[in-house]
Design a protein around this motif. Structure first.
Motif, PDB file in Angstrom:
ATOM      1  N   SER A   1      51.126   6.421  56.174  1.00 41.28           N
ATOM      2  CA  SER A   1      51.061   7.656  56.959  1.00 41.28           C
ATOM      3  C   SER A   1      52.395   8.401  56.954  1.00 41.28           C
ATOM      4  O   SER A   1      53.436   7.818  56.671  1.00 41.28           O
TER       5      SER A   1
ATOM      6  N   ARG B   1      62.499   2.561  62.262  1.00 37.78           N
ATOM      7  CA  ARG B   1      63.023   1.419  63.028  1.00 37.78           C
ATOM      8  C   ARG B   1      63.787   0.495  62.091  1.00 37.78           C
ATOM      9  O   ARG B   1      63.499   0.470  60.893  1.00 37.78           O
TER      10      ARG B   1
ATOM     11  N   GLU C   1      45.919   2.219  59.089  1.00 38.05           N
ATOM     12  CA  GLU C   1      46.290   1.661  60.403  1.00 38.05           C
ATOM     13  C   GLU C   1      46.598   2.847  61.300  1.00 38.05           C
ATOM     14  O   GLU C   1      47.693   3.415  61.229  1.00 38.05           O
TER      15      GLU C   1
ATOM     16  N   GLU D   1      43.430  13.467  58.819  1.00 38.27           N
ATOM     17  CA  GLU D   1      43.471  13.513  60.282  1.00 38.27           C
ATOM     18  C   GLU D   1      44.928  13.395  60.679  1.00 38.27           C
ATOM     19  O   GLU D   1      45.730  12.863  59.926  1.00 38.27           O
TER      20      GLU D   1
ATOM     21  N   ASP E   1      45.536   5.318  65.114  1.00 37.25           N
ATOM     22  CA  ASP E   1      45.152   5.165  66.513  1.00 37.25           C
ATOM     23  C   ASP E   1      43.677   5.526  66.730  1.00 37.25           C
ATOM     24  O   ASP E   1      42.986   5.959  65.803  1.00 37.25           O
TER      25      ASP E   1
ATOM     26  N   TYR F   1      56.135   3.997  56.392  1.00 40.74           N
ATOM     27  CA  TYR F   1      55.748   5.388  56.663  1.00 40.74           C
ATOM     28  C   TYR F   1      56.506   6.303  55.711  1.00 40.74           C
ATOM     29  O   TYR F   1      57.486   5.892  55.093  1.00 40.74           O
TER      30      TYR F   1
ATOM     31  N   ARG G   1      58.367  10.156  63.798  1.00 35.43           N
ATOM     32  CA  ARG G   1      59.221   9.248  64.580  1.00 35.43           C
ATOM     33  C   ARG G   1      60.334   8.679  63.717  1.00 35.43           C
ATOM     34  O   ARG G   1      60.244   8.654  62.494  1.00 35.43           O
TER      35      ARG G   1
ATOM     36  N   TYR H   1      51.686  11.645  63.804  1.00 36.17           N
ATOM     37  CA  TYR H   1      51.339  10.728  62.717  1.00 36.17           C
ATOM     38  C   TYR H   1      50.159  11.334  61.967  1.00 36.17           C
ATOM     39  O   TYR H   1      49.223  11.827  62.596  1.00 36.17           O
ATOM     40  N   GLY H   2      50.194  11.286  60.640  1.00 35.28           N
ATOM     41  CA  GLY H   2      49.080  11.859  59.879  1.00 35.28           C
ATOM     42  C   GLY H   2      48.746  11.063  58.633  1.00 35.28           C
ATOM     43  O   GLY H   2      49.622  10.474  57.988  1.00 35.28           O
ATOM     44  N   THR H   3      47.458  11.059  58.302  1.00 37.02           N
ATOM     45  CA  THR H   3      46.958  10.371  57.101  1.00 37.02           C
ATOM     46  C   THR H   3      46.806  11.394  55.984  1.00 37.02           C
ATOM     47  O   THR H   3      46.105  12.401  56.163  1.00 37.02           O
TER      48      THR H   3
END
Ligand code: 5GP
Length: 192
Positions: free
Chosen positions: A36, A43, A100, A71, A102, A52, A40, A80-82
């Motif tokens: 995706s 990490r 993966e 989406e 939401d 990502y 953000r 977040y986008g696919t």
């Protein structure tokens, strides 16, 4: 050529989706993963292009305007986008693909791709989830609270899913996940 299956993995932050997915990809050959895009921050331990695609809010909005996302959703105050292209390529090549994403994103995909197979990963309890998020140590206490509030909402949607796996033991939960994926046929033939 028969198109691949689209599997959606959802579950609250900290439930262990990432760990289960890594085991799944180790156990089953030939699966594709949809990486995706997110606004953000990366990490520690994450890698661009593997976990990502890390992009700015401006870039995200431009991609959304150009209709490049199958989406997208705002989750825990980030976007977040696919990517459509990634999913279409895998399915067109006859490969199974795992997303993966939401619960909101899952609903959007199901609206346009009714054959999508939805799998929800459930923590044994909210207290257990809180412990896991604290142990993970990648979020501030405030961010943990946001995730716990969202988790309670997400867990109430689990009944919409085709399969629910309770992750109280990684070994059992991963075995269950592998069995579910195998039961849909395609990847099973290439299972190690
Ligand atoms: P994290 O920041 O912890 O990696 O992910 C936060 C949440 O965003 C998780 O629930 C994850 O499944 C979800 N997520 C990741 N990528 C996407 C996506 O492309 N679309 C949607 N709707 N949710 C996503």
């Amino acid at each position: 050529m028969k198109r691949g299956n689209l599997f959606i993995l959802s579950g609250p932050a900290g439930v262990g989706k990432g760990t289960l997915r890594k085991i799944l990809f180790r156990e089953v050959d030939g699966l594709a993963y949809s990486v995706s895009c997110t606004t953000r921050e990366m990490r520690p331990g994450e890698t661009e292009g593997r976990d990502y695609h890390y992009i700015s809010r401006g870039e995200f909005d431009e991609m959304a305007d150009r209709g490049e996302f199958l989406e997208w959703a705002e989750v825990h105050h980030d976007c977040y986008g696919t990517r459509k292209s990634e999913v279409e390529r895998a399915l067109g090549e006859g490969r199974d693909i795992v997303l993966e994403i939401d619960v909101k994103g899952c609903r959007r995909i199901k609206d346009i791709m009714s054959g999508a197979i939805r799998i929800f990963i459930m923590p044994p309890s909210l207290d257990d989830l809180e412990d896991r998020l604290e142990e993970r140590g990648t979020e501030t206490p405030e961010q943990i609270n946001v995730r716990l509030r969202n988790a309670a909402v997400e867990m109430r949607q689990a009944a919409e899913y085709d399969h629910v796996i309770v992750n109280d033991d990684v070994e059992c939960a991963s075995r269950e996940l592998v069995e579910i994926i195998k039961s849909y046929g395609r990847a099973w033939r290439r299972c190690k």
